[in-house]
Scaffold this active site. Structure first.
Site, PDB file in Angstrom:
ATOM      1  N   GLY A  46      -1.569   2.444   3.165  1.00 56.32           N
ATOM      2  CA  GLY A  46      -0.733   3.277   2.504  1.00 56.32           C
ATOM      3  C   GLY A  46       0.594   3.231   3.362  1.00 56.32           C
ATOM      4  N   GLU A  67       3.768   2.598   4.465  1.00 57.61           N
ATOM      5  CA  GLU A  67       5.109   2.130   3.967  1.00 57.61           C
ATOM      6  C   GLU A  67       4.996   1.464   2.594  1.00 57.61           C
ATOM      7  OE1 GLU A  67       3.716   1.831   6.998  1.00 57.61           O
ATOM      8  OE2 GLU A  67       2.725  -0.017   7.295  1.00 57.61           O
ATOM      9  N   ASN A 125       1.484   7.604   7.741  1.00 54.88           N
ATOM     10  CA  ASN A 125       2.818   8.123   7.410  1.00 54.88           C
ATOM     11  C   ASN A 125       2.902   8.337   5.928  1.00 54.88           C
ATOM     12  OD1 ASN A 125       2.558   5.206   8.225  1.00 54.88           O
ATOM     13  ND2 ASN A 125       4.486   5.424   7.170  1.00 54.88           N
ATOM     14  N   ASP A 152       7.529   7.385  11.450  1.00 56.09           N
ATOM     15  CA  ASP A 152       6.387   6.514  11.430  1.00 56.09           C
ATOM     16  C   ASP A 152       5.556   6.866  12.626  1.00 56.09           C
ATOM     17  OD1 ASP A 152       4.299   4.879  10.634  1.00 56.09           O
ATOM     18  OD2 ASP A 152       5.413   3.094  11.169  1.00 56.09           O
ATOM     19  N   LYS A 173      -0.223   8.905  16.868  1.00 52.72           N
ATOM     20  CA  LYS A 173       0.749   7.583  17.258  1.00 52.72           C
ATOM     21  C   LYS A 173       1.990   7.716  17.986  1.00 52.72           C
ATOM     22  CE  LYS A 173       3.268   3.651  15.122  1.00 52.72           C
ATOM     23  NZ  LYS A 173       3.248   3.464  13.543  1.00 52.72           N
ATOM     24  N   TRP A 204      -3.608   1.590  17.332  1.00 51.11           N
ATOM     25  CA  TRP A 204      -4.470   2.246  16.651  1.00 51.11           C
ATOM     26  C   TRP A 204      -6.018   1.959  17.175  1.00 51.11           C
ATOM     27  CZ3 TRP A 204      -7.866  -1.959  15.729  1.00 51.11           C
ATOM     28  CH2 TRP A 204      -7.360  -3.094  15.772  1.00 51.11           C
TER      29      TRP A 204
END
Lengths: 577, 108
Positions: free
Chosen positions: A199, A201, A269, A320, A344, A405
């Site tokens: 998802g 961006e 994000n 982000d 993140k 991640w």
């Protein structure tokens, strides 16, 4: 942890013939929720090891005194490794399952590497060419006699665990339209397979799905951008109906907490990644408001998908620094049931496991300046909300994050959390953009930027050994280039770190002293596990560079990254001499 | 004097309209400005708006032919750059090309 006696040599044949052999007497022959919950020991039955998500092995046959004798036992090449190998293997009853790019699935004899079965789904090649990061795949889930894998063209596929034959193949996302698909591993719990789409961006709604493991039918869907249709409150957190193109998503597997019957999942994000609202982000810019449920951790009922609780780690994420990391570590301390989750940005959040109330927040990385701080209660202090144009001061961390991640590892024996941190920043020029959804959704970044050194030093990475609740540091190891892979700790007092150059290191988990290393020949950016097969402990790691974060290494660090391939990789399995 | 003010106002007005249009453009054909399109879909990989080498190569002062650049934008390169053929029409690609050709060869 005891390792059971060798499986007979006939095991491979038996597997091929579809007969289940269990290496652990007394345990159920199929992998089910209870077995995943108890997971560990000889197996690694789910992405994060078991539902506690420790990425820790209770095996100690390989340990700090004999790790110097560790050597390659066998290797496997998945082939066509576009963007490298990023997958986390899973293991049950002496069989290792892992994926390569294009969701190629392999079932291998854990002791010998001999192929038991393979499955290569046919993908929509024209679509794959239009997608940005893919076609890597990050792994599988198992349960109820099946192995589950997602595809970049929006499908979730169930394969018979013993034969690899497809049992069902369900199209969940219209990837041809929304561009995103599935790259992360699914999670199996209580007869439901949960998988989240990409998802962020991409202007969509970032769905997370619950699918019936038996039939492949969709049971529920949770839309991370603006919530489900009846959720008007969440939509009010997106001015100008911007939830319609809000991004979100949940592209890494979270975990299951049997005590609350909840799936814990991290969401991605909102889009555009960067906003030009300035300080009035509640009323101005591309997506005025808090933008629920992006950059949040959410608790969904595994049976119904109903939202039980959530915490938005960064309200109106304009940097982000999402919450998509799938690591949710269950730790009980001082009568509290806690859940540890890295954001993140390099802040680590500690939650109450019953309702996601924030219990603490601590910093893993030094270079953070998108906020002045996040308080132990989770409140953001001194946010930097940009207006359009070139920003004078660099933004830290870099878009690749303070953490990747991939997952860290928690050793419950010594209470230390081993986690990689990344020190890097970026020069940022915010540009007003508009979401493109027709004829097919496209990236919506909202900026031009480039990687930059931190204000007071060089780009670097570090492995930290810390208290997972307070963040108190016991020791650290520095790396000139940030390692990007997952970390493994074991009861043999070892921590394994596969680094970006291609060297896998074993450290003494108590003091960080390096005890062994081996060059795997190319950079690491994926999973690492330990398991037992035929009475012998193995460590399995994937090597193969080429993900989005690795793309900056060549211009930033030169060789060996300049010549490092982004279309190759292998599974490398180590055992004692 | 009066005329100058009027012109300035008109310019501001026009600017506003184009910003609003850019924000609300439902997609598809809009917006048409190459710089905006670049920051929407290309800036992540082509650093500093294409002025520096990053994930993708530097595009400023490229010695590639127009034909090459247009083909690369349309077809991408598997595992490195997405194909934009399904997203951008020829007009939009021409605008992006114009933006790339207009880039000064001085990062900053």
């Amino acid at each position: 942890m005891k390792i059971t006696k060798p499986i007979a040599r006939a095991a491979t044949l038996a597997f091929a013939a579809g007969i289940t052999i269990t290496a652990v007497p007394g345990l159920a022959q199929t992998v089910d929720t209870a077995r995943i919950e108890a997971g560990g020991g000889n197996d690694w039955p789910t992405y994060h090891g078991n539902y506690k998500s420790y990425h820790y092995s209770t095996l100690d046959q390989i340990n700090s005194s004999n790790v110097k004798d560790l050597q390659v036992a066998w290797m496997h090449f998945p082939g066509r490794s576009t963007r490298g190998v990023q997958s986390q293997p899973i293991v049950a009853d002496g069989v290792l399952y892992y994926t390569g790019s294009y969701s190629r699935v392999f079932a291998l004899n854990g002791a010998t590497g001999e192929l038991i079965w393979s499955y290569f789904p046919e993908l929509d090649d024209a679509l794959v060419a239009r997608q940005t990061h893919s076609p890597y795949n990050r792994g599988t889930a198992m349960g109820d006699g099946k192995l589950y894998v997602g595809t970049v063209d929006g499908r979730l596929i169930a394969l018979d665990l013993k034969t690899g034959k497809p049992v069902w193949d369900t199209k969940l996302v219209n990837s041809q339209k929304v561009t995103v698909g599935f790259t992360g591993a699914p999670l199996f719990a209580k007869g439901t397979v949960v998988i989240g789409s990409q998802g962020g961006e991409w202007p969509g709604r970032g769905p997370i799905f619950g699918v019936d493991a038996a039939t492949g039918k969709q049971k529920w869907q949770f839309l991370t951008a603006g919530g489900n249709d009846d959720d008007t409150a969440a939509k009010k957190t997106w001015g100008n109906d911007s939830w319609r193109t809000g991004g979100g998503g949940g592209w890494m597997p979270g975990t299951f907490d049997p005590a609350t019957n909840a799936i814990w999942w991290g969401t991605a994000n909102p889009g555009p990644l960067y906003d030009w609202s300035g300080t009035d982000y509640m009323t101005k810019g591309a997506r005025p408001g808090d933008n629920l449920y992006t950059t949040s951790v959410i608790g969904l009922d595994v049976d119904t998908g109903a939202l039980k609780f959530y915490h938005q780690e960064l309200p109106h994420d304009a940097w982000d620094f999402d919450s998509a990391v799938g690591e949710f570590i269950s730790i009980d301390r001082d009568g509290k049931q806690l859940m540890v989750h890295p954001n993140k940005s390099g802040f680590i959040f500690v939650y109450d496991r019953k309702d996601a109330k924030v219990e603490n927040v601590w910093r893993l990385v030094d270079n953070i300046n998108f906020v002045k701080d996040i308080t132990p209660k989770g409140e953001l202090i001194g946010r930097r909300d940009f207006t359009a144009g070139k920003q004078d001061e660099v933004l830290c961390p870099h878009i690749s994050g303070g953490v990747s991640w991939n997952s860290g590892s928690y050793d419950p024996k010594n209470g230390l959390y081993y986690k990689l941190g990344q020190e890097w920043c970026m020069k940022l020029n915010v540009v007003k953009t508009a979401a493109i959804t027709e004829p097919q959704a496209q990236l919506n970044i909202g900026a031009n930027f480039s990687i930059a050194k931190p204000p007071n030093g060089e780009i670097s990475g570090h492995l930290d050994a810390r208290d997972p609740i307070t963040g108190a540091k016991k020791w650290e190891v520095r790396f000139p280039e940030p390692p990007l892979s997952s970390v493994l700790s074991t009861a043999g007092n070892l921590v394994f770190v596969p680094d970006a150059r291609g060297v896998i290191h074993a450290y003494n988990s108590l003091d960080g002293k390096e005890l062994w290393s081996h060059n795997d020949g190319t950079g690491h950016q994926g999973g690492i596990v330990s398991y037992s097969a035929g009475g012998k402990q193995y460590v399995a790691v994937v090597a193969g560079f080429g993900g989005m974060a690795t793309d900056d290494y060549s211009t930033q660090f030169g060789e060996p990254y300049k010549s490092m391939p982004k279309d190759t990789g292998a599974l490398i399995v180590f055992g004692l001499k | 004097m009066i005329r100058m003010i009027v012109t300035a106002c008109a310019a501001v007005f026009l600017l506003n309209i184009s910003t609003v249009a850019a924000q609300q453009a439902p997609a598809g054909g809009e917006p048409l400005d190459g710089e905006t399109l670049f920051a929407t879909t290309c800036g992540w990989c082509h650093a500093d708006g294409g002025r520096e080498a990053g994930k993708g190569p530097k595009l400023a002062a490229s010695e590639r032919t127009d034909e090459f650049i247009v083909q690369r934008i349309k077809h991408g390169k598997e595992g490195a750059m997405p194909a934009f053929q399904g997203t951008y029409n020829d007009e939009q690609i021409a605008e992006i090309l114009k933006y790339i050709r207009g880039l000064k060869d001085d990062p900053g």
